[in-house]
Design a protein around this motif. Structure first.
Motif, mmCIF file in Angstrom:
data_model
loop_
_atom_site.group_PDB
_atom_site.id
_atom_site.type_symbol
_atom_site.label_atom_id
_atom_site.label_comp_id
_atom_site.label_asym_id
_atom_site.label_seq_id
_atom_site.Cartn_x
_atom_site.Cartn_y
_atom_site.Cartn_z
ATOM 1 N N ARG A 286 -31.241 0.447 22.824
ATOM 2 C CA ARG A 286 -32.860 0.633 22.867
ATOM 3 C C ARG A 286 -33.403 -0.639 22.098
ATOM 4 O O ARG A 286 -34.537 -1.236 22.336
ATOM 5 C CB ARG A 286 -33.454 1.850 22.031
ATOM 6 C CG ARG A 286 -33.111 2.894 23.063
ATOM 7 C CD ARG A 286 -33.845 4.326 22.468
ATOM 8 N NE ARG A 286 -33.497 5.525 23.153
ATOM 9 C CZ ARG A 286 -34.144 5.477 24.200
ATOM 10 N NH1 ARG A 286 -34.967 4.932 24.799
ATOM 11 N NH2 ARG A 286 -33.664 6.714 25.142
ATOM 12 N N ASP A 287 -32.642 -1.136 21.119
ATOM 13 C CA ASP A 287 -33.156 -2.309 20.296
ATOM 14 C C ASP A 287 -33.139 -3.626 21.174
ATOM 15 O O ASP A 287 -33.848 -4.468 21.156
ATOM 16 C CB ASP A 287 -32.420 -2.461 19.172
ATOM 17 C CG ASP A 287 -32.600 -1.658 17.953
ATOM 18 O OD1 ASP A 287 -33.597 -1.045 17.986
ATOM 19 O OD2 ASP A 287 -31.661 -1.335 16.938
ATOM 20 N N ARG B 59 -35.822 -3.539 23.631
ATOM 21 C CA ARG B 59 -37.195 -3.753 22.981
ATOM 22 C C ARG B 59 -37.333 -5.038 22.592
ATOM 23 O O ARG B 59 -38.428 -5.872 22.867
ATOM 24 C CB ARG B 59 -37.225 -3.210 21.489
ATOM 25 C CG ARG B 59 -38.479 -2.840 21.074
ATOM 26 C CD ARG B 59 -38.545 -1.969 19.684
ATOM 27 N NE ARG B 59 -38.176 -0.789 20.107
ATOM 28 C CZ ARG B 59 -37.054 -0.154 19.622
ATOM 29 N NH1 ARG B 59 -36.243 -0.693 18.803
ATOM 30 N NH2 ARG B 59 -36.866 1.235 19.857
ATOM 31 N N ARG C 41 -37.047 0.347 31.932
ATOM 32 C CA ARG C 41 -37.693 -0.663 31.167
ATOM 33 C C ARG C 41 -37.071 -1.905 31.374
ATOM 34 O O ARG C 41 -37.698 -3.074 31.300
ATOM 35 C CB ARG C 41 -37.567 -0.035 29.712
ATOM 36 C CG ARG C 41 -38.664 0.943 29.194
ATOM 37 C CD ARG C 41 -38.289 1.726 28.239
ATOM 38 N NE ARG C 41 -38.339 0.549 26.935
ATOM 39 C CZ ARG C 41 -38.046 1.092 25.707
ATOM 40 N NH1 ARG C 41 -37.523 2.217 25.406
ATOM 41 N NH2 ARG C 41 -38.041 0.077 24.648
ATOM 42 N N THR D 171 -26.737 4.342 21.526
ATOM 43 C CA THR D 171 -28.051 4.333 22.157
ATOM 44 C C THR D 171 -29.176 3.507 21.490
ATOM 45 O O THR D 171 -29.909 2.822 21.994
ATOM 46 C CB THR D 171 -28.344 5.449 22.505
ATOM 47 O OG1 THR D 171 -27.357 6.553 23.477
ATOM 48 C CG2 THR D 171 -29.535 5.727 23.593
ATOM 49 N N ASP E 299 -34.462 5.970 31.212
ATOM 50 C CA ASP E 299 -35.456 5.149 30.948
ATOM 51 C C ASP E 299 -35.428 3.910 30.420
ATOM 52 O O ASP E 299 -36.306 2.923 30.614
ATOM 53 C CB ASP E 299 -36.322 6.097 29.604
ATOM 54 C CG ASP E 299 -35.420 5.896 28.398
ATOM 55 O OD1 ASP E 299 -34.388 6.257 28.266
ATOM 56 O OD2 ASP E 299 -36.012 5.423 27.406
ATOM 57 N N LEU E 300 -34.419 3.521 29.996
ATOM 58 C CA LEU E 300 -34.014 2.097 29.726
ATOM 59 C C LEU E 300 -33.702 1.194 31.019
ATOM 60 O O LEU E 300 -34.032 0.283 31.082
ATOM 61 C CB LEU E 300 -32.883 2.015 28.614
ATOM 62 C CG LEU E 300 -33.109 2.463 27.369
ATOM 63 C CD1 LEU E 300 -31.885 2.164 26.444
ATOM 64 C CD2 LEU E 300 -34.166 2.010 26.625
#
Length: 513
Positions: free
Chosen positions: A499-500, A503, A21, A495, A17-18
């Protein structure tokens, strides 16, 4: 440029998913990193190409885009990449053969499997660079025809094409049977006689350094001879005339040719240029008489080059090892030594010869252990990275020879974690050993943390999956951008931190109200 995101884009542990993104916020640099991912799927590749058009060419070369994904009009570079992989639509070749951009026609000319009509169109192209590129890559039949082309640049390219028939290469070597040359790149653009200044200040000049023409197109003719000499398809008998050539570079190229007759090799062994004799010394074609003559040569690097000849007799190599600084390196003749020869070498009275044997990584256990106990530190230093040595043997090496062997012991693939930790903790820090530990597959977190003290070890440490996660996160703020990228690509990066980072990129890409 966000180096953390660049590294993250290449991380093998980046969740699916990353990846999606990141594609949505990618710039050209991040797209380049994403395109290199081994796990990138077709759908992701299509999305990435839609997001960053420049990435389509790389994605096409990676085999992630198909002809159905590419419009050759809007994405010509990607279409040419598919043609270069023989995966483009058949009609594209005809399209690009008439492209007004000569650079695209030139790229097309290098593509494999072009239809006959397209090759004929390119062979008649008004831009000589296109014809020369075709000549470099085309089939034997067309190469033979282009060898008669009136432009020297085209013949130069034919001479480098390994598909060119041997009899045509022989003709290019002698010039016999070919029509006279009419033009070259020099006289295309300058009044002759002309010699190109190697420090030419003109920004619009693309002539090669040293290019010259007095009407005979001499610099390109010379370069064509060099290409013929280096082309493995050229019959060696067509090249022997160059043994007496006034050009040092052509004699040099001849000296490296396989299959030299003994009389030609003997002539080159007397060449006044040491570099010619050095390349001859490495040539497996030379006979025993020439070998022994070159073994007494005092020219720069001649005897060292002879040591790298795969067929040098062991008695000659023994003399070379005793008198020439060869250094610890795997020599072809040593690597090919029979078991009986290896046994003899391991007992040689010449330490340098034992050192060269110790550079092999396939020695029987008995020979390996004998060399591990050698009294000479240079021999032990060479054997230290050999697989199969026990921890006791490795520690004994350090006890006997100290800092002289520490780095090579650390490079041993079987060095146990405890030994690596002990080496990393030594004072003063053994810098070279730290660099080996930093990339060692068995290095532990404590050992890797100690390696961070060495600036040259920080990059491999940042890549190492055994580095504690807190240390990996800390390296994301390092002053060295390469370290930052390596840390972000480390599969042990938490992980949540990945994600950070993503984001943050999403927030930066979102327009503010």
């Amino acid at each position: 440029m966000n180096h953390a995101l660049l590294g993250l884009a290449g991380s093998p542990a980046l969740p699916f998913d990353l990846v999606r993104r990141l594609i949505a916020v990618a710039d050209a640099d991040i797209a380049e990193s994403l395109a290199a991912r081994a796990d990138l799927g077709h759908g992701q590749a299509v999305a990435l190409a839609a997001r960053v058009g420049e990435s389509a060419e790389r994605l096409a070369y990676e085999g992630l885009l198909t002809a159905a994904d590419i419009d050759p009009v809007t994405r010509p570079e990607a279409a040419l990449a598919l043609l270069d992989r023989a995966a483009g639509a058949p009609e594209w070749a005809s399209l690009f053969a008439g492209d007004p951009d000569a650079r695209r026609r030139e790229r097309l000319a290098a593509c494999p499997g072009l239809p006959d009509d397209v090759r004929e169109t390119l062979a008649a192209d008004p831009d000589i660079a296109v014809v020369a590129e075709l000549a470099l890559w085309t089939t034997a039949g067309l190469a033979a025809r282009l060898a008669r082309h009136p432009h020297a640049e085209v013949r130069r390219a034919v001479a480098a094409n390994e598909a060119t028939p041997p009899h045509v290469l022989a003709a290019l070597a002698t010039g016999e049977g070919l029509p006279p040359l009419e033009r070259c790149l020099v006289c295309d653009s300058e009044e002759t006689p002309f010699v190109h200044d190697p420090h030419c200040p003109r920004t619009d000049c693309d002539l090669r350094s040293g290019a010259s023409c007095d009407g005979s197109h001499e610099s390109t003719v010379h370069e064509t001879a060099g290409q013929v000499l280096r082309n493995p398809a050229t019959p060696v008998e067509a090249l022997l005339r160059y043994a007496d050539h006034p050009s040092m570079m052509l004699r040099w190229a001849l000296a490296a040719r396989p299959g030299l007759p003994p009389e030609t090799a003997a002539k080159l062994a007397d060449d006044p240029v040491p570099g010619v004799r050095a390349d001859l010394a490495k040539n497996p074609a030379i006979d025993d008489t020439v070998v022994r003559k070159l073994a007494a040569d005092h020219g720069h690097d001649v005897r060292r080059a002879l040591a790298h000849n795969p067929l040098v007799p062991l008695d000659v190599l023994s003399g070379l090892a005793a008198t020439v600084k060869i250094g610890p390196t795997p020599l072809p003749r040593i690597c090919a030594a029979s078991p009986a020869e290896a046994e003899e070498l391991s007992r040689s009275a010449v330490p340098a010869l034992r050192m060269l044997l110790a550079e092999r990584r396939d020695l029987p256990a008995a020979l390996r252990d004998r060399l591990a106990a050698d009294p000479d530190a240079k021999v032990v230093n060479s054997i230290a990275p050999h697989p199969g040595l026990s921890e006791d043997q490795l520690r004994m090496m350090i006890d006997r020879h100290g800092v002289r062997v520490v780095a090579r012991v650390a490079a041993n693939p079987d060095a146990p974690p405890a030994l690596l930790e002990d080496l990393a903790a030594r004072l003063p820090p053994p810098r070279k050993a730290l660099r080996e530990i930093a990339r060692h597959r068995r290095a532990t977190g404590p050992a890797l943390l100690a390696c961070l003290a060495d600036s040259r070890a920080r990059l491999p440490v940042a890549r190492h999956p055994a580095l504690p996660p807190r240390a990996i996160v800390a390296l994301l703020a390092d002053d060295d951008w390469e370290v930052v990228e390596a840390a972000a690509a480390n599969p042990s990066l938490p992980t949540a931190v990945m994600r950070d980072l993503v984001r943050g990129a999403e927030q930066a890409a979102t327009p503010r109200a």
